[in-house]
Scaffold this motif. Structure first.
Motif, short mmCIF file in Angstrom:
data_model
loop_
_atom_site.label_atom_id
_atom_site.label_comp_id
_atom_site.label_asym_id
_atom_site.label_seq_id
_atom_site.Cartn_x
_atom_site.Cartn_y
_atom_site.Cartn_z
N ILE A 50 6.07 -7.63 7.91
CA ILE A 50 5.30 -6.42 7.65
C ILE A 50 6.20 -5.22 7.89
O ILE A 50 6.85 -5.13 8.93
N ARG A 51 6.24 -4.30 6.93
CA ARG A 51 7.04 -3.08 7.06
C ARG A 51 6.12 -1.87 6.96
O ARG A 51 5.38 -1.71 5.98
N LEU A 52 6.18 -1.02 7.97
CA LEU A 52 5.43 0.24 7.99
C LEU A 52 6.44 1.36 7.83
O LEU A 52 7.25 1.61 8.72
N TYR A 53 6.39 2.07 6.71
CA TYR A 53 7.39 3.09 6.38
C TYR A 53 6.71 4.45 6.27
O TYR A 53 5.83 4.65 5.43
N GLU A 54 7.10 5.37 7.13
CA GLU A 54 6.56 6.73 7.14
C GLU A 54 5.03 6.71 7.14
O GLU A 54 4.36 7.46 6.43
N LEU B 39 0.87 -1.17 0.00
CA LEU B 39 0.00 0.00 0.00
C LEU B 39 0.91 1.22 0.00
O LEU B 39 1.75 1.37 0.89
N ASP B 40 0.72 2.07 -0.99
CA ASP B 40 1.71 3.12 -1.22
C ASP B 40 1.02 4.40 -1.69
O ASP B 40 -0.17 4.41 -2.01
N THR B 41 1.79 5.48 -1.72
CA THR B 41 1.39 6.76 -2.28
C THR B 41 0.09 7.26 -1.65
O THR B 41 -0.91 7.52 -2.32
N GLN B 42 0.10 7.37 -0.31
CA GLN B 42 -1.00 7.97 0.43
C GLN B 42 -2.34 7.27 0.18
O GLN B 42 -3.38 7.91 0.06
N LEU C 87 8.53 -7.52 12.15
CA LEU C 87 7.84 -6.25 12.00
C LEU C 87 8.86 -5.14 11.97
O LEU C 87 9.69 -5.02 12.88
N ALA C 88 8.84 -4.33 10.91
CA ALA C 88 9.76 -3.21 10.79
C ALA C 88 8.99 -1.91 10.78
O ALA C 88 8.07 -1.73 9.98
N LEU C 89 9.33 -1.00 11.71
CA LEU C 89 8.73 0.33 11.75
C LEU C 89 9.81 1.32 11.36
O LEU C 89 10.77 1.54 12.09
N VAL C 90 9.66 1.93 10.18
CA VAL C 90 10.67 2.84 9.66
C VAL C 90 10.07 4.23 9.58
O VAL C 90 9.10 4.47 8.85
N ARG C 91 10.63 5.17 10.34
CA ARG C 91 10.11 6.55 10.40
C ARG C 91 8.62 6.53 10.72
O ARG C 91 7.82 7.26 10.16
N ASP D 218 9.22 -7.37 1.16
CA ASP D 218 8.44 -7.56 2.38
C ASP D 218 7.18 -8.38 2.09
O ASP D 218 6.66 -8.35 0.97
N GLY D 219 6.70 -9.03 3.12
CA GLY D 219 5.42 -9.70 2.96
C GLY D 219 4.31 -8.70 2.71
O GLY D 219 3.58 -8.79 1.73
N ILE D 220 4.18 -7.71 3.62
CA ILE D 220 3.25 -6.60 3.47
C ILE D 220 4.03 -5.31 3.69
O ILE D 220 4.70 -5.15 4.71
N TYR D 221 3.94 -4.39 2.75
CA TYR D 221 4.67 -3.13 2.80
C TYR D 221 3.67 -1.98 2.78
O TYR D 221 2.81 -1.92 1.89
N VAL D 222 3.78 -1.07 3.76
CA VAL D 222 2.85 0.06 3.86
C VAL D 222 3.66 1.34 3.94
O VAL D 222 4.50 1.51 4.82
#
Length: 289
Positions: A256-260, A212-215, A282-286, A232-236
């Motif tokens: 699962i990666r949650l980026y910004e 899920l990308d671009t707002q 689980l990766a929380l980036v910014r 990633d399995g799920i990238y947000v």
């Protein structure tokens, strides 16, 4: 048919239907409501679709409301025509959306730029359809609303298996998305809101399983199984969504990666690991509250 246009005049839509007879491998335009059945495999992309974003040609172009298009187990295959779509539902946003179109029982839509393309439409669906070996997307919903892509297969497409762009209130459910390149299995992007990505299996994609990308916000990603993806399995990225009860394992980077992403809504037990992912579960980036 004349000029590859399929139509029936002076008909009662409750009793008479234009029937697509394509046993000889004919592409065509469907411009009258009704039930259309393939009677043989179809080859090529001879129909002008230059008014549709991103392509110039199509094999089957649906340009009306209230159509049931049933492949009946037959295939639709490109013959090398560049910039072509296999099955294209061609609406015009805010003018003529072409609603209540259903595509079903197509075991192979392949070798096109886009296999199944919903263009500026709403309340349309694809069921039990396999789209593969396309140079861009297997299934593409562009500037649409209330689209359903269920119980289908997207494989070996070069940019994504299922791609929802500027699409709202739509569903991708119970699909298989595997061996896709580009952004990966299933992508929701370009300010797409209130969609459901649920109960899919996405594996062995060159990038992410689900992204899920671009707002793109207020989407529900639930009960999916994502594994063996190169990214990633799920990238947000830069969005606000619900990530609920997904299973992610053996992905090359993160489960699962949650980026910004702003205040992601994550339920308890939103991820059930069978095997630890290679870098992070689980990766929380910014990540921002």
């Amino acid at each position: 048919t004349l000029a590859n246009t399929l139509s029936l005049t002076d008909h009662d839509p409750d009793s008479d239907y234009a029937i697509l007879q394509s046993g000889l491998g004919t592409c065509g335009v469907i411009d009258t409501a009704g039930v259309y059945n393939l009677t043989g495999n179809v080859l090529g992309a001879s129909i002008d679709a230059s008014e549709v974003f991103g392509i110039d040609w199509a094999c089957i172009k649906i340009a009306t409301d209230n159509v049931l298009f049933d492949c009946g187990g037959y295939n639709i295959t490109n013959d090398g025509t560049a910039d072509a779509g296999g099955i294209v539902v061609n609406g015009t946003v805010y003018i003529d959306f072409h609603t209540n179109v259903t595509i079903q029982n197509c075991p192979g839509v392949s070798e096109y730029k886009i296999g199944v393309y919903f263009h500026e439409t709403r309340d349309d669906a694809a069921f039990n359809t396999t789209s593969y070996n396309n140079s861009l997307y297997g299934f593409f919903a562009y500037t649409t609303q209330d689209i359903t892509i269920n119980d289908s297969v997207a494989k070996r497409n070069l940019q994504a298996g299922i791609y929802l762009s500027n699409t709202n209130l739509s569903t991708a459910g119970r699909n298989l998305a595997y061996n896709n390149s580009g952004v990966g299995g299933i992508a929701v992007t370009s300010s797409s809101f209130y969609n459901n990505v649920t109960s899919n299996i996405a594996y062995n994609n060159t990038y992410h399983g689900v992204s899920l990308d671009t707002q793109s916000s207020y989407n529900n990603v639930s009960n999916n199984t994502v594994y063996d993806n190169v990214g990633d399995g799920i990238y947000v990225h830069t969005s606000y969504n619900k990530i609920i009860n997904n299973t992610a394992f053996n992905n090359n980077i993160s489960g699962i990666r949650l980026y910004e992403s702003v205040c992601q809504y994550i339920q308890v037990a939103f991820i059930l690991w069978s095997v630890i992912n290679r870098e992070y579960n689980l990766a929380l980036v910014r990540f921002r509250d």
